[in-house]
Design a protein around this motif. Structure first.
Motif, PDB file in Angstrom:
ATOM      1  N   ALA A 139       0.682  -1.213  -0.065  1.00 55.45           N
ATOM      2  CA  ALA A 139      -0.039   0.043  -0.190  1.00 55.45           C
ATOM      3  C   ALA A 139       0.839   1.063  -0.068  1.00 55.45           C
ATOM      4  N   LEU A 140       2.245   1.291   0.775  1.00 53.40           N
ATOM      5  CA  LEU A 140       2.827   2.395   0.891  1.00 53.40           C
ATOM      6  C   LEU A 140       3.536   2.732  -0.402  1.00 53.40           C
ATOM      7  N   ARG A 141       3.989   1.616  -1.007  1.00 48.76           N
ATOM      8  CA  ARG A 141       4.639   1.436  -2.325  1.00 48.76           C
ATOM      9  C   ARG A 141       3.786   2.393  -3.235  1.00 48.76           C
ATOM     10  N   GLN A 142       2.613   1.904  -3.262  1.00 48.48           N
ATOM     11  CA  GLN A 142       1.525   2.099  -4.028  1.00 48.48           C
ATOM     12  C   GLN A 142       1.373   3.700  -4.201  1.00 48.48           C
ATOM     13  N   LEU A 143       1.232   4.212  -2.937  1.00 49.28           N
ATOM     14  CA  LEU A 143       1.038   5.698  -2.584  1.00 49.28           C
ATOM     15  C   LEU A 143       2.163   6.556  -3.143  1.00 49.28           C
ATOM     16  N   ILE A 144       3.141   5.856  -2.823  1.00 51.58           N
ATOM     17  CA  ILE A 144       4.586   6.768  -3.297  1.00 51.58           C
ATOM     18  C   ILE A 144       4.622   6.908  -4.766  1.00 51.58           C
ATOM     19  N   GLU A 145       4.646   5.533  -5.377  1.00 53.01           N
ATOM     20  CA  GLU A 145       4.450   5.459  -6.679  1.00 53.01           C
ATOM     21  C   GLU A 145       3.196   6.343  -7.355  1.00 53.01           C
ATOM     22  N   ASP A 146       2.185   6.878  -6.665  1.00 50.38           N
ATOM     23  CA  ASP A 146       1.314   7.688  -7.174  1.00 50.38           C
ATOM     24  C   ASP A 146       1.637   9.091  -7.006  1.00 50.38           C
ATOM     25  N   GLY A 147       2.772   9.390  -6.271  1.00 48.54           N
ATOM     26  CA  GLY A 147       3.212  10.566  -6.152  1.00 48.54           C
ATOM     27  C   GLY A 147       2.689  11.473  -5.002  1.00 48.54           C
ATOM     28  N   LEU A 157      -6.047   7.143   3.570  1.00 44.69           N
ATOM     29  CA  LEU A 157      -5.492   7.081   2.450  1.00 44.69           C
ATOM     30  C   LEU A 157      -4.777   5.714   2.410  1.00 44.69           C
ATOM     31  N   VAL A 158      -3.921   5.170   3.554  1.00 41.23           N
ATOM     32  CA  VAL A 158      -3.409   4.008   3.444  1.00 41.23           C
ATOM     33  C   VAL A 158      -4.595   2.938   3.347  1.00 41.23           C
ATOM     34  N   SER A 159      -5.583   3.083   4.130  1.00 44.11           N
ATOM     35  CA  SER A 159      -6.564   2.226   4.119  1.00 44.11           C
ATOM     36  C   SER A 159      -7.278   1.877   2.674  1.00 44.11           C
ATOM     37  N   THR A 160      -7.184   3.117   1.711  1.00 42.49           N
ATOM     38  CA  THR A 160      -7.723   2.926   0.418  1.00 42.49           C
ATOM     39  C   THR A 160      -6.749   2.241  -0.335  1.00 42.49           C
ATOM     40  N   ALA A 161      -5.523   2.062   0.020  1.00 40.73           N
ATOM     41  CA  ALA A 161      -4.522   1.280  -0.707  1.00 40.73           C
ATOM     42  C   ALA A 161      -4.293  -0.123  -0.485  1.00 40.73           C
TER      43      ALA A 161
END
Ligand code: IPE
Ligand code: IPE
Ligand code: MG
Length: 223
Positions: A139-147, A157-161
């Motif tokens: 999830a954290l990687r995805q958020l970082i990739e999403d900028g 936000l973490v919950s949504t990932a």
């Protein structure tokens, strides 16, 4: 009061088989067949989400033969229960990484997830090659990739990932098989779950006993 989301660690297949002089595999088979009655009970009680722990990221450490058997079991059971899943309008979701599965199995699972996407009776989450920590890292990687900027990362936000995006957290978490630990299950989502532990081994865990757990949950909510 009924829980909205029930999560189950269905453990104890191996011990059940060994105590009968059977192979562990026989225990896995018997245990897998128990999911159907639990799913039906959830539908009958109006429970919205059922999450079943099928295979953990730690289960790769088991002997290769057992791992292979467990990996085959999921697509096989989904195929066998296909008509029931459609009849009852169950929406299937997979929590975990199905990439290591053989191509045909992956396609079969992706198909059933897609084809049941608009079903609205019960969300059946199958936690497969799932680990709670791996889920959070992903999830954290995805958020970082999403900028997303560091300051903008919030609990919501973490919950949504997470794999469970959009679903309520489990209010009841059951573990069969006598161990009283979470074994890396729903690490983020279970902080306020009521835990229910039973000695009963997975292949012996019937609808009646599941309903006892629901009743116990109802009593706790009233006090
Ligand atoms: C649970 O049964 C099923 C999976 C882990 C896939 P086990 O295989 O862990 O059974 P025990 O705990 O050894 O009895
Ligand atoms: C938890 O059971 C995982 C599943 C039921 C799929 P395990 O038997 O793998 O967990 P540990 O090894 O007792 O922690
Ligand atoms: Mg076990």
């Amino acid at each position: 009061m009924m829980p909205t989301h029930v999560a189950i660690i269905m453990d104890g297949n191996g011990r059940w088989a060994q105590s009968r002089g059977l192979e562990r595999q026989d225990g896995h088979k018997a245990g897998a067949h128990r999911v159907r009655a639990i799913t039906e009970a959830c539908i009958d009680h109006g429970i919205e989400v059922l999450t079943v722990y099928a295979f953990s990221t730690e289960n790769w450490d088991r002997p290769a033969g057992e791992v292979g058997f467990l990996l085959d079991l999921i697509p096989e059971r989904l195929q066998a229960e296909r008509s029931t899943i459609f009849e009852h309008q169950v929406r299937v979701r997979v929590l975990g990484d199905i990439a290591p599965l053989p191509f045909a199995d992956r396609i079969a699972i992706e198909n059933i997830v897609r084809q049941t996407r608009n079903h609205d009776t019960l969300d059946l989450n199958i936690a497969f090659n799932y680990g709670g920590r791996a889920e959070i890292v992903r999830a954290l990687r995805q958020l970082i990739e999403d900028g997303i900027a560091a300051d903008d990362i919030t609990e919501e936000l973490v919950s949504t990932a997470l794999y469970t995006a959009g679903q309520p957290d489990p209010d009841l978490l059951i573990r069969t098989g006598g161990e009283c630990r979470s074994s890396n299950f729903l690490v983020w989502q279970s902080i306020y779950s009521e835990f229910y532990f039973t000695e009963t081994l997975r292949p012996d865990f019937t609808r009646d006993e599941f309903e006892e757990a629901l009743q116990d949950f109802g009593k706790r909510q009233r006090t």
